[in-house]
Design an enzyme around this catalytic site. Sequence first.
Site, PDB file in Angstrom:
ATOM      1  N   HIS A  97       1.413  13.011  -5.916  1.00 45.30           N
ATOM      2  CA  HIS A  97       0.913  12.068  -4.983  1.00 45.30           C
ATOM      3  C   HIS A  97       1.767  10.693  -4.932  1.00 45.30           C
ATOM      4  O   HIS A  97       1.350   9.761  -4.885  1.00 45.30           O
ATOM      5  CB  HIS A  97      -0.678  11.608  -5.384  1.00 45.30           C
ATOM      6  CG  HIS A  97      -1.301  11.398  -4.168  1.00 45.30           C
ATOM      7  ND1 HIS A  97      -2.140  12.605  -3.510  1.00 45.30           N
ATOM      8  CD2 HIS A  97      -1.564  10.381  -3.208  1.00 45.30           C
ATOM      9  CE1 HIS A  97      -2.884  12.046  -2.341  1.00 45.30           C
ATOM     10  NE2 HIS A  97      -2.487  10.690  -2.254  1.00 45.30           N
TER      11      HIS A  97
ATOM     12  N   GLN B 192      -3.663  17.742   7.125  1.00 42.47           N
ATOM     13  CA  GLN B 192      -3.998  17.649   5.937  1.00 42.47           C
ATOM     14  C   GLN B 192      -5.638  17.266   5.600  1.00 42.47           C
ATOM     15  O   GLN B 192      -6.266  16.557   6.480  1.00 42.47           O
ATOM     16  CB  GLN B 192      -3.163  16.470   5.248  1.00 42.47           C
ATOM     17  CG  GLN B 192      -3.607  16.221   3.746  1.00 42.47           C
ATOM     18  CD  GLN B 192      -4.668  15.012   3.647  1.00 42.47           C
ATOM     19  OE1 GLN B 192      -4.965  14.311   4.403  1.00 42.47           O
ATOM     20  NE2 GLN B 192      -5.338  15.052   2.405  1.00 42.47           N
TER      21      GLN B 192
ATOM     22  N   TYR C 138       0.822  -1.276  -0.018  1.00 44.09           N
ATOM     23  CA  TYR C 138       0.021  -0.021  -0.042  1.00 44.09           C
ATOM     24  C   TYR C 138       0.893   1.318  -0.096  1.00 44.09           C
ATOM     25  O   TYR C 138       0.495   2.236  -0.832  1.00 44.09           O
ATOM     26  CB  TYR C 138      -0.987   0.010   1.229  1.00 44.09           C
ATOM     27  CG  TYR C 138      -1.750   1.383   1.212  1.00 44.09           C
ATOM     28  CD1 TYR C 138      -2.768   1.558   0.349  1.00 44.09           C
ATOM     29  CD2 TYR C 138      -1.299   2.107   2.562  1.00 44.09           C
ATOM     30  CE1 TYR C 138      -3.317   2.884   0.801  1.00 44.09           C
ATOM     31  CE2 TYR C 138      -2.245   3.289   2.732  1.00 44.09           C
ATOM     32  CZ  TYR C 138      -3.305   3.648   1.845  1.00 44.09           C
ATOM     33  OH  TYR C 138      -3.854   5.084   1.810  1.00 44.09           O
TER      34      TYR C 138
ATOM     35  N   TYR D 103      -8.706  16.507   2.505  1.00 38.95           N
ATOM     36  CA  TYR D 103      -9.218  16.283   1.417  1.00 38.95           C
ATOM     37  C   TYR D 103     -10.460  17.306   1.110  1.00 38.95           C
ATOM     38  O   TYR D 103     -11.361  17.534   2.081  1.00 38.95           O
ATOM     39  CB  TYR D 103      -9.513  14.844   1.130  1.00 38.95           C
ATOM     40  CG  TYR D 103      -8.527  14.220   1.049  1.00 38.95           C
ATOM     41  CD1 TYR D 103      -7.489  14.051  -0.146  1.00 38.95           C
ATOM     42  CD2 TYR D 103      -8.371  12.980   1.955  1.00 38.95           C
ATOM     43  CE1 TYR D 103      -6.472  13.092   0.005  1.00 38.95           C
ATOM     44  CE2 TYR D 103      -7.328  12.182   2.003  1.00 38.95           C
ATOM     45  CZ  TYR D 103      -6.330  12.203   0.887  1.00 38.95           C
ATOM     46  OH  TYR D 103      -5.314  11.367   0.858  1.00 38.95           O
TER      47      TYR D 103
ATOM     48  N   ARG E 110       0.826   7.896  -7.143  1.00 41.91           N
ATOM     49  CA  ARG E 110      -0.100   7.006  -6.772  1.00 41.91           C
ATOM     50  C   ARG E 110      -1.692   7.337  -7.254  1.00 41.91           C
ATOM     51  O   ARG E 110      -2.791   6.660  -6.983  1.00 41.91           O
ATOM     52  CB  ARG E 110      -0.380   7.125  -5.162  1.00 41.91           C
ATOM     53  CG  ARG E 110       0.680   6.440  -4.328  1.00 41.91           C
ATOM     54  CD  ARG E 110       0.779   6.691  -2.998  1.00 41.91           C
ATOM     55  NE  ARG E 110      -0.219   6.287  -2.170  1.00 41.91           N
ATOM     56  CZ  ARG E 110      -0.718   5.040  -1.914  1.00 41.91           C
ATOM     57  NH1 ARG E 110       0.356   4.275  -2.087  1.00 41.91           N
ATOM     58  NH2 ARG E 110      -1.634   4.767  -1.251  1.00 41.91           N
TER      59      ARG E 110
ATOM     60  N   THR F 152      -5.128  18.924   0.018  1.00 42.33           N
ATOM     61  CA  THR F 152      -4.887  17.902  -1.091  1.00 42.33           C
ATOM     62  C   THR F 152      -5.917  17.929  -2.276  1.00 42.33           C
ATOM     63  O   THR F 152      -7.093  17.994  -1.859  1.00 42.33           O
ATOM     64  CB  THR F 152      -4.545  16.669  -0.626  1.00 42.33           C
ATOM     65  OG1 THR F 152      -3.783  16.391   0.346  1.00 42.33           O
ATOM     66  CG2 THR F 152      -4.397  15.651  -1.864  1.00 42.33           C
TER      67      THR F 152
END
EC number: 1.1.-.-
Length: 381
Positions: A275, A127, A24, A129, A278, A155
């Site tokens: 990222h 952080q 991961y 989203y 990713r 992000t």
Amino acid sequence: MIISSASDYREAARRRVPPFMFHYADGGSYAEQTLARNVSDLENIALRQRVLKDMSELDTSIELFGEKLSMPTILAPVGACGMYARRGEVQAAQAADNKGVPFTLSTVSICPIEEVAPAIKRPMWFQLYVLKDRGFMKNALERAKAAGCSTLVFTVDMPTPGARYRDMHSGMSGPYKEIRRVLQGFTHPFWAYDVGIKGKPHTLGNVSTYMGRQIGLDDYIGWLTENFDPSISWKDLEWIREFWEGPMVIKGILDPEDAKDAVRFGADGIVVSNHGGRQLDGVLSSARALPPIADAVKGDIKIIADSGIRNGLDIVRMLALGADATMLGRAFVYALGAAGRQGVENMLDIFKKEMRVAMTLTSNRTIADIKPEALVDLSKL
């Protein structure tokens, strides 16, 4: 095993952490071309050695958003970081605190804000989203502010999750994932005891606190997929500013025009980032994207770079390409998975030592001295 570099920590983590968690962190999206390019493009940039200059006084520290950093790096936000060591976000934050650099807590951390913040002395970063549930976003911002978080990392390169094929093979996702994880735990007994048993609860701490119910690892990918908001736009920055007065950094910038927009909309910093390879495979590496972005906005906004940094020499390369600071993701996760807090502290020591050697032999006494002239692009020779 003997640890002398970040690559040693990667191998140690591979042995100690079950495959579904190791891959991961280690993997990227689709064919992982960008993941590989992030590293190779930095490797293709040589440092220009300069000699016979007095380097007896060398300083790796910087000031960023009013904070003094012992070296120009921040531990990046990593989702489910608490699955790499017992209450992993706390251990990583304590390591960063002890070494004089900021730690960034992910929206989808295992340990909630209220657990991590009291465990350290210096303010951590948080952080966020953009999610469909704006109530959660508002709640997270209020909690981060109440906990004393100093800087918000927003992000923007995840309006939809990237397709990470390696996760399907490792057991993070895909068929029979629960059974596969249990079987992997049996073959990794130290992790199973330290994290699997002693590290509970294995829930998304920030999300679970808001929802009033446990959102576990099995729900992790599904919850993200369901809640990421493809309608994200620059107007969301204006909305966030209603609830956040401190420094705000936009993470996920790869184009100079987006960097200019970040300046126009009042961001304090950007993270030049794909990222870690990713999200969208096939995009530019951060090392290639950084110079034109620096040409466009250097001096108007703080520039942080991540993706592909595997040692202290890479930090110097990113600074010479135009960054004011860097973020480390995989490197600290490997160290955390291999040896917990002590591993992360040692990894930061290794990076700092490598930086000092590179600065000495390129005749750069301070971070501000590091310029593009310190580099040679091998692909052009």
